[in-house]
Structures are given as structure tokens and as C-alpha cells.
Design a protein around this motif. Sequence first.
Motif, PDB file in Angstrom:
ATOM      1  N   CYS A 302       0.836  -1.194   0.000  1.00  0.00           N
ATOM      2  CA  CYS A 302       0.000   0.000   0.000  1.00  0.00           C
ATOM      3  C   CYS A 302       0.873   1.247   0.000  1.00  0.00           C
ATOM      4  O   CYS A 302       1.920   1.276   0.655  1.00  0.00           O
ATOM      5  CB  CYS A 302      -0.919   0.055   1.225  1.00  0.00           C
ATOM      6  N   THR A 303       0.418   2.283  -0.700  1.00  0.00           N
ATOM      7  CA  THR A 303       1.143   3.550  -0.728  1.00  0.00           C
ATOM      8  C   THR A 303       0.171   4.718  -0.684  1.00  0.00           C
ATOM      9  O   THR A 303      -0.973   4.614  -1.127  1.00  0.00           O
ATOM     10  CB  THR A 303       1.993   3.694  -2.015  1.00  0.00           C
ATOM     11  N   LEU A 304       0.662   5.828  -0.120  1.00  0.00           N
ATOM     12  CA  LEU A 304      -0.014   7.111  -0.187  1.00  0.00           C
ATOM     13  C   LEU A 304       0.921   8.060  -0.913  1.00  0.00           C
ATOM     14  O   LEU A 304       2.092   8.196  -0.531  1.00  0.00           O
ATOM     15  CB  LEU A 304      -0.320   7.649   1.213  1.00  0.00           C
ATOM     16  N   ALA A 305       0.429   8.709  -1.962  1.00  0.00           N
ATOM     17  CA  ALA A 305       1.283   9.583  -2.757  1.00  0.00           C
ATOM     18  C   ALA A 305       0.534  10.850  -3.120  1.00  0.00           C
ATOM     19  O   ALA A 305      -0.694  10.840  -3.302  1.00  0.00           O
ATOM     20  CB  ALA A 305       1.747   8.870  -4.024  1.00  0.00           C
ATOM     21  N   SER A 306       1.281  11.962  -3.231  1.00  0.00           N
ATOM     22  CA  SER A 306       0.725  13.243  -3.649  1.00  0.00           C
ATOM     23  C   SER A 306       1.789  13.968  -4.467  1.00  0.00           C
ATOM     24  O   SER A 306       2.961  13.565  -4.471  1.00  0.00           O
ATOM     25  CB  SER A 306       0.327  14.081  -2.427  1.00  0.00           C
ATOM     26  N   PRO A 307       1.417  15.024  -5.185  1.00  0.00           N
ATOM     27  CA  PRO A 307       2.418  15.758  -5.958  1.00  0.00           C
ATOM     28  C   PRO A 307       3.605  16.175  -5.092  1.00  0.00           C
ATOM     29  O   PRO A 307       3.432  16.603  -3.945  1.00  0.00           O
ATOM     30  CB  PRO A 307       1.627  16.967  -6.490  1.00  0.00           C
ATOM     31  N   ALA A 340      -2.403   5.638 -11.755  1.00  0.00           N
ATOM     32  CA  ALA A 340      -2.421   6.603 -10.656  1.00  0.00           C
ATOM     33  C   ALA A 340      -2.738   8.002 -11.162  1.00  0.00           C
ATOM     34  O   ALA A 340      -3.540   8.735 -10.561  1.00  0.00           O
ATOM     35  CB  ALA A 340      -1.077   6.585  -9.929  1.00  0.00           C
ATOM     36  N   GLY A 341      -2.112   8.389 -12.273  1.00  0.00           N
ATOM     37  CA  GLY A 341      -2.379   9.709 -12.828  1.00  0.00           C
ATOM     38  C   GLY A 341      -3.817   9.858 -13.288  1.00  0.00           C
ATOM     39  O   GLY A 341      -4.433  10.909 -13.104  1.00  0.00           O
ATOM     40  N   ASP A 342      -4.357   8.803 -13.895  1.00  0.00           N
ATOM     41  CA  ASP A 342      -5.741   8.840 -14.370  1.00  0.00           C
ATOM     42  C   ASP A 342      -6.705   9.020 -13.202  1.00  0.00           C
ATOM     43  O   ASP A 342      -7.639   9.822 -13.271  1.00  0.00           O
ATOM     44  CB  ASP A 342      -6.045   7.552 -15.136  1.00  0.00           C
ATOM     45  N   THR A 346      -9.136  12.255 -12.688  1.00  0.00           N
ATOM     46  CA  THR A 346     -10.592  12.074 -12.804  1.00  0.00           C
ATOM     47  C   THR A 346     -11.295  11.992 -11.463  1.00  0.00           C
ATOM     48  O   THR A 346     -12.517  12.120 -11.390  1.00  0.00           O
ATOM     49  CB  THR A 346     -10.903  10.793 -13.594  1.00  0.00           C
ATOM     50  N   LYS A 347     -10.555  11.714 -10.389  1.00  0.00           N
ATOM     51  CA  LYS A 347     -11.117  11.537  -9.039  1.00  0.00           C
ATOM     52  C   LYS A 347     -12.085  10.357  -8.978  1.00  0.00           C
ATOM     53  O   LYS A 347     -13.021  10.343  -8.186  1.00  0.00           O
ATOM     54  CB  LYS A 347     -11.825  12.818  -8.570  1.00  0.00           C
ATOM     55  N   GLU A 348     -11.828   9.332  -9.827  1.00  0.00           N
ATOM     56  CA  GLU A 348     -12.649   8.123  -9.828  1.00  0.00           C
ATOM     57  C   GLU A 348     -11.759   6.916  -9.531  1.00  0.00           C
ATOM     58  O   GLU A 348     -10.719   6.734 -10.170  1.00  0.00           O
ATOM     59  CB  GLU A 348     -13.340   7.935 -11.179  1.00  0.00           C
ATOM     60  N   ALA A 349     -12.190   6.074  -8.562  1.00  0.00           N
ATOM     61  CA  ALA A 349     -11.404   4.913  -8.167  1.00  0.00           C
ATOM     62  C   ALA A 349     -11.278   3.924  -9.326  1.00  0.00           C
ATOM     63  O   ALA A 349     -12.123   3.874 -10.223  1.00  0.00           O
ATOM     64  CB  ALA A 349     -12.030   4.235  -6.953  1.00  0.00           C
ATOM     65  N   SER A 350     -10.234   3.104  -9.270  1.00  0.00           N
ATOM     66  CA  SER A 350      -9.958   2.161 -10.359  1.00  0.00           C
ATOM     67  C   SER A 350      -9.540   0.817  -9.789  1.00  0.00           C
ATOM     68  O   SER A 350      -8.791   0.749  -8.808  1.00  0.00           O
ATOM     69  CB  SER A 350      -8.850   2.715 -11.264  1.00  0.00           C
ATOM     70  N   ILE A 351     -10.041  -0.275 -10.413  1.00  0.00           N
ATOM     71  CA  ILE A 351      -9.610  -1.635 -10.096  1.00  0.00           C
ATOM     72  C   ILE A 351      -9.062  -2.247 -11.380  1.00  0.00           C
ATOM     73  O   ILE A 351      -9.751  -2.291 -12.395  1.00  0.00           O
ATOM     74  CB  ILE A 351     -10.766  -2.489  -9.556  1.00  0.00           C
ATOM     75  N   VAL A 352      -7.822  -2.718 -11.350  1.00  0.00           N
ATOM     76  CA  VAL A 352      -7.184  -3.350 -12.503  1.00  0.00           C
ATOM     77  C   VAL A 352      -7.002  -4.827 -12.179  1.00  0.00           C
ATOM     78  O   VAL A 352      -6.330  -5.179 -11.208  1.00  0.00           O
ATOM     79  CB  VAL A 352      -5.828  -2.694 -12.827  1.00  0.00           C
ATOM     80  N   GLU A 353      -7.643  -5.692 -12.972  1.00  0.00           N
ATOM     81  CA  GLU A 353      -7.588  -7.128 -12.727  1.00  0.00           C
ATOM     82  C   GLU A 353      -6.176  -7.679 -12.941  1.00  0.00           C
ATOM     83  O   GLU A 353      -5.680  -8.468 -12.147  1.00  0.00           O
ATOM     84  CB  GLU A 353      -8.580  -7.849 -13.655  1.00  0.00           C
ATOM     85  N   ASP A 378      -8.479  16.133  -3.428  1.00  0.00           N
ATOM     86  CA  ASP A 378      -7.549  16.831  -4.321  1.00  0.00           C
ATOM     87  C   ASP A 378      -6.100  16.657  -3.881  1.00  0.00           C
ATOM     88  O   ASP A 378      -5.193  17.185  -4.513  1.00  0.00           O
ATOM     89  CB  ASP A 378      -7.882  18.332  -4.356  1.00  0.00           C
ATOM     90  N   TRP A 379      -5.898  15.917  -2.793  1.00  0.00           N
ATOM     91  CA  TRP A 379      -4.560  15.801  -2.210  1.00  0.00           C
ATOM     92  C   TRP A 379      -3.666  14.857  -2.999  1.00  0.00           C
ATOM     93  O   TRP A 379      -2.515  15.159  -3.303  1.00  0.00           O
ATOM     94  CB  TRP A 379      -4.691  15.330  -0.762  1.00  0.00           C
ATOM     95  N   GLY A 380      -4.165  13.650  -3.318  1.00  0.00           N
ATOM     96  CA  GLY A 380      -3.333  12.663  -3.990  1.00  0.00           C
ATOM     97  C   GLY A 380      -4.081  11.364  -4.214  1.00  0.00           C
ATOM     98  O   GLY A 380      -5.284  11.361  -4.504  1.00  0.00           O
ATOM     99  N   ILE A 381      -3.392  10.238  -4.029  1.00  0.00           N
ATOM    100  CA  ILE A 381      -3.994   8.924  -4.269  1.00  0.00           C
ATOM    101  C   ILE A 381      -3.566   7.943  -3.190  1.00  0.00           C
ATOM    102  O   ILE A 381      -2.519   8.105  -2.547  1.00  0.00           O
ATOM    103  CB  ILE A 381      -3.589   8.345  -5.644  1.00  0.00           C
ATOM    104  N   PHE A 382      -4.420   6.923  -2.988  1.00  0.00           N
ATOM    105  CA  PHE A 382      -4.049   5.730  -2.216  1.00  0.00           C
ATOM    106  C   PHE A 382      -4.051   4.563  -3.192  1.00  0.00           C
ATOM    107  O   PHE A 382      -4.979   4.404  -3.982  1.00  0.00           O
ATOM    108  CB  PHE A 382      -5.054   5.463  -1.094  1.00  0.00           C
TER     109      PHE A 382
END
Length: 653
Positions: A302-307, A340-342, A346-353, A378-382
Motif C-alpha cells: 500500500c502507498t499514499l502519494a501526492s504531488p 495513478a495519474g488517471d 478524474t477523481k474516480e477509483a480504479s480496479i485493474v484485474e 484533491d490531495w493525492g492517491i491511495f
Amino acid sequence: MSGSIKILHVDDDVGIVELAATFLQRHDDRFSVETATSASEGLDALDDGIDCVVSDYDMPEMDGIELLEAVRETDPDLPFILFTGKGSEEVASEAISAGVTDYLQKETGTSQYTVLANRIANAVEQTRSMRELESSRRRLALLFEQSPLGVIEWNEAFEFNRINDAAETILGYTESELVGESWAKVVPETEREAVGAVTDAVLDDEGGYFSVNENLRKDGEVIVCEWHNRVITEGDGDVVTIFSLFQDVTERKQREWELERHRENLEGLHEAANRLYQAESVEECYEIMIEAAVTILGFDWCTLASPADEDESRFQIRAISEGTPLDVGDQPFAVDEGIAGDVFQTKEASIVEDAQATERGQPTDGDIRAALTVPVADWGIFQAVATTVGAFDDQDRKHASLLVSSMLATIERLEQQGELRERQRALERQNERLDEFASVVSHDLRNPLTVADGRLDLAREAIDARRPTGTGSGDDTWAVIDDHLDAVERSHDRMQALIDDLLALARHGETPTEIAPVHLGTLAADSWAAVETRDASLDAEIDLRIRADGNRLRQLFENCFRNAVEHAGPSVTVSVGELDDRDGFYVEDDGPGIPPSERERLFDFGYSTSEEGTGFGLSIVAEIAEAHDWRIDVVEGAAGGARFEVAGVERIE
């Protein structure tokens, strides 16, 4: 044996059938006897309710054997007892060949009817048992053929004996592939000990009638089945056969497991939210977030990342779980590239199989096969990744989003607390400056003013001592001197008023600290007595108790009273009353009032419509009201004068 027994007795001797009916019904109260004196009459009396036929052999028209043959044509299993006076081996042999149930020769005496009754009862019981057994066999055959459940018949060693079509579909085997095989063939190794205990319990008649376990299909797929097992035994306890009805409940169990996992995850997330609530820094929030994602949600990495701070075009790792190939501070990818950039854009969660097969961007490590990415506002992604394909589902996304929301709420709380602490420090600095200002006003200005007042008094005494005797007040020289001294005194008075108002402003601008019950009528009267009111009058018949700082509320009343006397004239009438439509009170005078154009500026610092006013009196009134979280408005009074309404007070019944 229970239940009634209906007997048809056929004999051409009327006395015999009547006597037999009497003794048979006396012997067994379950018996009911119908009689016929000829074979044809007996056939006419035969119906579905007859349980046994008793017939003589030697009868006119049709003998007993011929009657038996006629009965067998309609009901091959109906008990038929030949009760005849003509006994011979030839008759017995012919009767047996025709399918007679029993053969009994008539004798003298009544004991023969006891024997006949026992023969009838035994024959009926045996026939009923056989019919029940046949019915059971037919039902069992239907069960095998038509049951939507899988059905298996086992032998005593719990080996397959036969299975139905549904069982073949569930297990993937044909019947011929399983007959003679042990139950272990369709059970994975991990389950064999538990299933073995079930089979032992079933054979020992000590339970095992219901069980749920994993099963192994022919194609290797592991499924979950629900089993209902039953042992069929004879009267002596010997095992006849064993049946199992079963069904595939994999999907149902999967839903149950998912619900249980969902419940456990929610409990864990609730605990994590409590820990986040107690966090004292943003960095501690990051650590709790990552730990909860690993230990509660079961994510691998798991990671937390922001600009990044220096380069906002790239993500910077802010927190990361142990064992991952990245470190805090790394900048592995751009904020507008890949999954992660997408998600960040878009601020929409993503699941990649399958992360290795997607075209949305290559993972940073070759072991990564699945990815779950959730926006953090608007901070970043998990982001969570796994080493197996299809490791994440929609439930994982929802749980991760809940965890992110809890973290964001805590970070916002910490930021608000930081802002509040900064405001508190600013207020403390402001209060310190106000204290310094009050000290300067109180000491450095009052003292020189006191000296000036004293010097003015001495100057008046010296002038009066040197004034020529008999000089009138109209003498020009001395009149000019008196005018100048009067002007100095008025200036001193104005300076004193300014100092008093500035001190009150510095003191009353702070938040009240001595909140207590106050009676408005009493406090208004006390405040009126402390003001130079000249010919003015007060109407304060108000019985209202509120919670307030009494000293500051007194200052509010005094300033309102002074304002009324200064602007409405020395004979003004001032009223204090309770508001009708809100919790609050008003101070109203009967003077000329305040023009609407001036009301908006009335509470501004330094604004006054009187040349003698300081412009601070009503400003202090507004400050005191605001410090109590009250609302103050100026409107036109009932008599056209000024009316100050104070609303939002906390009244005490």
C-alpha cells in the motif's frame, strides 16, 4: 398392526358366514365382516376397501379356486384365505397354484375362528408391509430420477453404489466412474479428516446427518456442498443402505463469507477511525492508514502519494507499507500518467484485474498483478497492489474509500485545530497589546491629565486672587481669561471621556468569562443610577433573567442610557423591555430617533452625530453584544425614537 380390517367372507352356508362374522368381530375389534353366500355375490361385493377375502371351496356355480382366480385378475396381492370343509392334497395344491394366501380346513368347535382370525391378521399385516415397502421403493426411484438435488446411495463401507443425474452434474463424474469408489475421491485432502468423522458418525448412528464441506469435482474445481445423510436399517439394526442428498452451495457460501468479511472489515475500520481521531499529526494519520489497509483489509502493498513538494508534476511517496520496493520520498511516476495519474485527474477509483496486461500503464515492479487505486480528494492517491490476478473487488474499493474518508476527516480536523491554535495565539497577542494599551491609557495618559486638572484649578485660584476687587464678569480681559480656562476644562473632560471609553473598549472586547444569572430589571435600574441622567426617566418594568457577564452588561446599559440622554435631550424617557418574538430585550427612548441612513454606521468606531460624543459608546455596546454571541439591531421605536434590540440571549425560566 393398527387400523381397521375389512373382511369379505364367501360361503354358501348362511349359518357358517353369520357364525364366523360373530366370532371374528368378537376376537378382534378391528375386524368388520361383510358376507356373501355365492361367488358371484362375493365378486359384486368386492371393492377397494376389502383387506382380505375368506372363501369356502365347495360352492355351486363357482368354487373357491375359481373365485380366487377371478380376484387375482383384479388384485394380485389381495390376501385370500381358503376356509373349506373339503380338505385334500389335491385342493390344497390347486389353491397354492392359483396364488392362495393361506389354506385352513374347517373343524368343529369355535376355536377354529381364533385360528382364522390370526391367519387373517397376519396375512393383512404382511400384505400391508409389502405394499408400504413397494411404495417406498417407488418413491425412492422417483427421488433418484426426478430430484433436483444430487442423490447418492452408498454401501456400508461408504463406497458409491449409485448416483442420480443431478449428482453427476454437480460432481462432474458419470455414475460408472464412481461406483465402487470411496467417498474420498470427491473430497480434497484438507477436508478428509472432517468428512471421515462425519461418515463414522453416520454409521454409528451418532450424528453426521447434516454437514457442509468442500468437494472436489472431476475437473479439479473445489466447490462447497451441503449434505443431508441418512442410514436405512432393518428392524434388527442391520444397515440396508445409506443415502445422501446434497447440493452445490458455493455461491451462497461465498456471499456469506463476503458478508462476514465485510462485517469484520467494518469493525476494523471503525477501530481505525477511532485511532485516526486520536492522531496528533498528519504523519501519524498516514501511518495508521497504511497499517489499517494491510492488517484489516488484507492488502499486500500500500502507498499514499501526492504531488512532490519541489516538482508537482510527479507523485512523491508520503507513506508506504513494509516490504514494498519503494521508499518514502521516492517519485516513481508522473501525476498525469498511468493508472495513478488517471485516478488523480478524474477523481474516480480504479480496479485493474491484471496490471501486467493493461494498456493504462506498466507497474513499477514485475511481481505486481492487480491494483486498486482510490483518489484522496484533491490531495493525492491511495494505491494497493497484489501479486495475484483479480485480487480486488468492489467491496475492497468501498472499504478503501471509507478508510480514505476517515483519514481525510482527521487531517481536516488537525488543520482546523492548527488554525484555531494560530487564531488563539493571535488573540492572545492582541489581548497582550490591548493590556499594554490599557496600561498606557490608564497610567501614562491619566496621570498627565490629572496633573493638568490640578494645574487648571491652581490657575483659577491664582487668577481669582489677582482679580481686582470690584471687577465684573463683563470686564473684557478677565472674561477672555475665564473663557479660555472653561475651554481647557471642557477639553479635559472630553479627554477623560475618551480615556474611559477606550479603557472600556479594551476591556469589553474580550470573551466574557464570568457568565452567571442576571435579572435585567434590577441591573438596568442599577446602571441608570450610575449615569448622569439629569431630568430623564427610566421605565424598566421587566422581569427577565438571562445568563450574561453582569459587569459588561451593566456597561452596555450605561452606554445606551448616556446615548439617549446626549442625543434625545435631558428630559427623555428610556424604556427597557422584553422582545415579543425572540429571546432578548430592547432599550428604547422617545427622542427624535436615528435616520435610516445613519443606522448602518452607528456602531462604527469613532462615529458620532454629536460634537461632544467620542464615537466609542455604541461601538462598545456592539462589542459587548458580539462577545456574548448576541445580535444587536437599531430600529425605530414605538414613539419614533431610537430602539436597540438585543436578541439571541440565553434566558432562565
